[in-house]
Design an enzyme around this catalytic site. Structure first.
Site, short mmCIF file in Angstrom:
data_model
loop_
_atom_site.label_atom_id
_atom_site.label_comp_id
_atom_site.label_asym_id
_atom_site.label_seq_id
_atom_site.Cartn_x
_atom_site.Cartn_y
_atom_site.Cartn_z
N SER A 146 -2.69 1.31 1.80
CA SER A 146 -3.96 2.02 1.71
C SER A 146 -5.05 1.21 2.42
O SER A 146 -4.91 0.91 3.61
CB SER A 146 -4.28 2.33 0.26
OG SER A 146 -5.26 3.34 0.18
N ASP A 288 1.48 12.45 -0.20
CA ASP A 288 0.48 11.40 -0.05
C ASP A 288 -0.93 11.98 0.04
O ASP A 288 -1.13 13.12 0.48
CB ASP A 288 0.78 10.61 1.23
CG ASP A 288 0.28 9.19 1.19
OD1 ASP A 288 -0.74 8.93 0.52
OD2 ASP A 288 0.91 8.33 1.84
N HIS A 315 0.94 8.79 -2.78
CA HIS A 315 0.26 7.61 -2.27
C HIS A 315 0.88 6.32 -2.84
O HIS A 315 0.97 5.33 -2.15
CB HIS A 315 -1.23 7.69 -2.63
CG HIS A 315 -2.08 6.77 -1.83
ND1 HIS A 315 -2.11 6.78 -0.45
CD2 HIS A 315 -2.95 5.78 -2.20
CE1 HIS A 315 -2.95 5.87 -0.01
NE2 HIS A 315 -3.46 5.25 -1.06
#
Length: 343
Positions: A146, A288, A315
């Site tokens: 991320s 995601d 995610h």
């Protein structure tokens, strides 16, 4: 508070030997020549910044002279803690890895200075950590998840001569592209009435209103980590809720989960991916928060890129599609290592 999520990973697989001969458990846990051994692998590393000198927390797990992975957590302002699931699998595979809380995160110093909240300074911090840990192009793999993926891309563009391999986990190379995907695909899934209520709360900056979180629960459970939130892993809750530093997160990401709106809002490195020439694995997942097709496109723009697609993941795919995540990650590490040895 749970809107501040982004997380990291889990492993499996016994692959080819990574030491000169078949490694033993004693080899992996040997402490010779490690100044951190007396405190369980932990080091507080001095960091020089424009706002003064501080210290960041790192912890080494294991020994492997050829595969050393530095983990860049999400946020910004979250912690290494969601990565603790790596303990279940990477040691069995002989991979050495480093937990690391970036400056401003829970286990590191937390100066309250806006001058520190820019991506170039974070890149310089990672380079100082690399030097202190003695990582180099013969063994250094950088894994960013991320926000950590953004940081990993920026680091590679400036310092790839020190890298053996790069892993971009669950992150696109453009915040404008992320915002478009969130606006066009993710948010409409909430339904027109709920989305209108969310936007009203967002416009009023009423983020402490319990209703704001209630409305986002379906989004979290479908796109952030695919389990009921009551069953979310304790390291994830600890790292991205209880220990999140909002003084870092909010200025850089923005206060709302309706897309990014902070310092990073215009960040876009898609056109620069062609300049990253080290072996690079891009990891994306079907559910995601980041567009999986965009991440696949990124892998094709990278000269030595490859794509790992996780059909059951979100995610936090290192939790909700962990077998595939770690099989792919470990295959990449060993394949890259074998190629380097052969070269």
């Amino acid at each position: 508070m749970l809107r501040f999520l982004v997380a990291l990973s889990f492993g499996l697989l016994f692959a080819s030997p990574v030491f000169a001969s078949e490694p033993t458990l004693r080899d992996y846990h040997a402490n010779a020549n490690h100044p951190d051994a007396w405190q369980g692998g932990v080091r507080m590393i001095p960091i020089h910044t424009p706002a003064g000198d501080f210290r960041v927390w790192t912890r080494r797990v294991g020994n492997n002279p050829r595969i050393k992975v530095l983990l860049l957590h999400g946020g910004p302002g979250a912690t290494h803690e969601p990565f603790e699931v790596f303990d279940s699998f990477l040691p069995a595979d002989g991979v050495e890895y480093y937990y690391y809380d970036q400056l401003g995160s829970y286990y590191s110093d937390q100066p309250d200075d806006p001058k520190l909240l820019n991506i170039d300074r974070f890149v310089d911090e990672v380079e100082q950590v690399r030097v202190a840990l003695g990582l180099d192009k013969d063994n250094f793999y950088l894994l960013g998840h991320s926000w950590g993926g953004m940081l990993a891309i920026e680091y590679a563009l400036k310092h790839q001569d020190h890298l053996k391999g790069l892993i971009i986990s669950n992150m696109v190379s453009s915040i404008p592209a992320y915002n478009k995907y969130a606006n066009d695909v993710l948010m409409p899934e909430l339904g027109a009435a709920n989305l209108a209520e969310l936007r009203k709360l967002d416009a009023a900056k009423d983020y402490a209103n319990p209703r704001f979180e209630e409305l986002l629960v379906p989004h979290y459970e479908h796109h952030v980590l695919r389990r009921p939130m009551a069953e979310w892993p304790e390291p994830v809750v600890r790292g991205f809720v209880r220990h999140l530093n909002k003084k870092v997160y909010v200025p850089m990401q923005g206060p709302s989960e309706l897309g990014a709106s902070g310092i990073l809002v215009d960040w876009d490195r898609t056109e620069d991916l062609k300049n990253i020439t080290v072996p690079t694995l891009v990891i994306g997942a079907r559910y995601d928060t980041m567009d999986p097709k965009y991440m696949e496109m990124m892998s094709k723009r990278l000269p030595r890129g490859e794509y790992l697609y996780l059909p059951n993941g979100s995610h936090c795919s290192y939790y909700d599609d962990q077998d595939a995540y770690f099989a792919g990650l470990l295959k990449f590490l060993h394949t890259t290592d074998d190629a380097k040895q052969g070269g």
